[in-house]
Motif scaffolding. Sequence first.
Motif, mmCIF file in Angstrom:
data_model
loop_
_atom_site.group_PDB
_atom_site.id
_atom_site.type_symbol
_atom_site.label_atom_id
_atom_site.label_comp_id
_atom_site.label_asym_id
_atom_site.label_seq_id
_atom_site.Cartn_x
_atom_site.Cartn_y
_atom_site.Cartn_z
ATOM 1 N N THR A 118 6.485 21.780 34.092
ATOM 2 C CA THR A 118 7.881 21.551 34.467
ATOM 3 C C THR A 118 8.126 21.918 35.915
ATOM 4 N N ARG A 119 7.580 23.049 36.351
ATOM 5 C CA ARG A 119 7.791 23.484 37.729
ATOM 6 C C ARG A 119 7.163 22.521 38.724
ATOM 7 N N ILE A 120 5.960 22.053 38.463
ATOM 8 C CA ILE A 120 5.296 21.102 39.364
ATOM 9 C C ILE A 120 6.071 19.790 39.406
ATOM 10 N N ALA A 121 6.510 19.309 38.237
ATOM 11 C CA ALA A 121 7.290 18.067 38.194
ATOM 12 C C ALA A 121 8.563 18.198 39.016
ATOM 13 N N ASP A 122 9.231 19.344 38.921
ATOM 14 C CA ASP A 122 10.458 19.562 39.692
ATOM 15 C C ASP A 122 10.158 19.580 41.192
ATOM 16 N N LEU A 123 9.086 20.251 41.582
ATOM 17 C CA LEU A 123 8.748 20.354 43.008
ATOM 18 C C LEU A 123 8.372 19.004 43.603
ATOM 19 N N LEU A 124 7.682 18.187 42.819
ATOM 20 C CA LEU A 124 7.232 16.883 43.321
ATOM 21 C C LEU A 124 8.252 15.777 43.046
ATOM 22 N N ASN A 125 9.283 16.105 42.266
ATOM 23 C CA ASN A 125 10.314 15.127 41.913
ATOM 24 C C ASN A 125 9.711 13.922 41.198
ATOM 25 N N ILE A 126 8.838 14.218 40.230
ATOM 26 C CA ILE A 126 8.241 13.174 39.404
ATOM 27 C C ILE A 126 8.432 13.550 37.937
#
Length: 403
Positions: A357-365
């Motif tokens: 979830t955190r990576i998806a939020d940071l990359l906006n994907i």
Amino acid sequence: MPEVMTKSQPQISQPSPAPVAVLIVAAGRGSRAGEGLPKQYRSIAGKALLSHTLDALSDALPDAIIQVVIHPDDTGLYDTAAQDRAIEPPVFGGGTRQESVQNGLMALQKHEPEFVLVHDAARPFIDATTIERLLIKLRSGAKAVLPATKVTDTLKSVSNGVITHTVDREHLYAVQTPQAFHFDSLIDAHAATTGKELTDDGGVMEAAGFQVQIVEGNPENFKITTASDFRKAEQNFMMQLPDIRVGSGYDVHRFEDGDHVWLCGVKVPFTKSLKGHSDADVGLHALTDAILAAIADGDIGQHFPPTDPKWRGAPSDRFLTFARDRVLAKGGMIVHVNVCLICEKPKIGPHNAAMRTRIADLLNIDIDRVSVQATTTEKLGFTGREEGIAAQATATVRLPLKG
């Protein structure tokens, strides 16, 4: 007067016979797109829908005055979507679309444009050819011009689920935006139709007694309204990015005394910490290098040298968002990432969902484009001896072809 946000932007002018202004209506809630953010701020191909629309209009009319009308609750979302574009400060919309457009027109009056193009924020596929057709009509004396496509489907009138008759489609057209107007005429038309419920500015001009003309529209210039429209738009953007790249990254950090480790942007309680100049997030470091490798843009050490004291203790999400922005600056998108954490301890499984979830939020994907895995080395090597953690990562990006 409309309420204007205070952030100042440089004014730009159109090198045509008279200034051209673009008014983007982005104050709606977009409820038909489903739950979540207002649709104009939802991510498509790594960027907010509104960002794509601004890009398309800026490319087609690089010298135009661009004014966006937003909802008062969306100022933070707008700032992220607009970034540092050289456009006018946004104004707040009203209770109806007509009121929102009027607020935008009032904000544009100080520029004294001759022409204004009113566009829906949810149409990111507008093209320069359609816009040029509109402007040619305006410059020939038209007061109102709409892009339109011929209706080709058979149309039926239905009552209570029963077809009552077939509608003659010979003279039927589906209109799009941007709709183009002589600025002063549109101001007058809105003043003359106050209180009437009209669905577009072409209708405002009609109701005020103006002649409204059409030019050929583009079927690709569809309005994103439903969840399926978002999927279609994502596919369209991907098809515009045929250069597919894959990059890999690898990183290692040793343990030191502490009570937690940062892994993939998540603070994980542990009996030790990872040693590093920044927060030593081995997962985000490997992923940052993978993204930079995919676009052949050096590595994390080149952009954030450990000898520079300003990066001491820095959160590694700053490195990852930097790499993301480098992809976006090239007109590309990140389509998939994977991080594999290699360690005996701590246990990664309980934190896997939070990391993704955190990576998806940071990359906006979307989260379904993010994979986080974990493995051990069966007690072999430095990770097997619990001296540290290693991570390897891959990233897949799509870029436009050069030239």
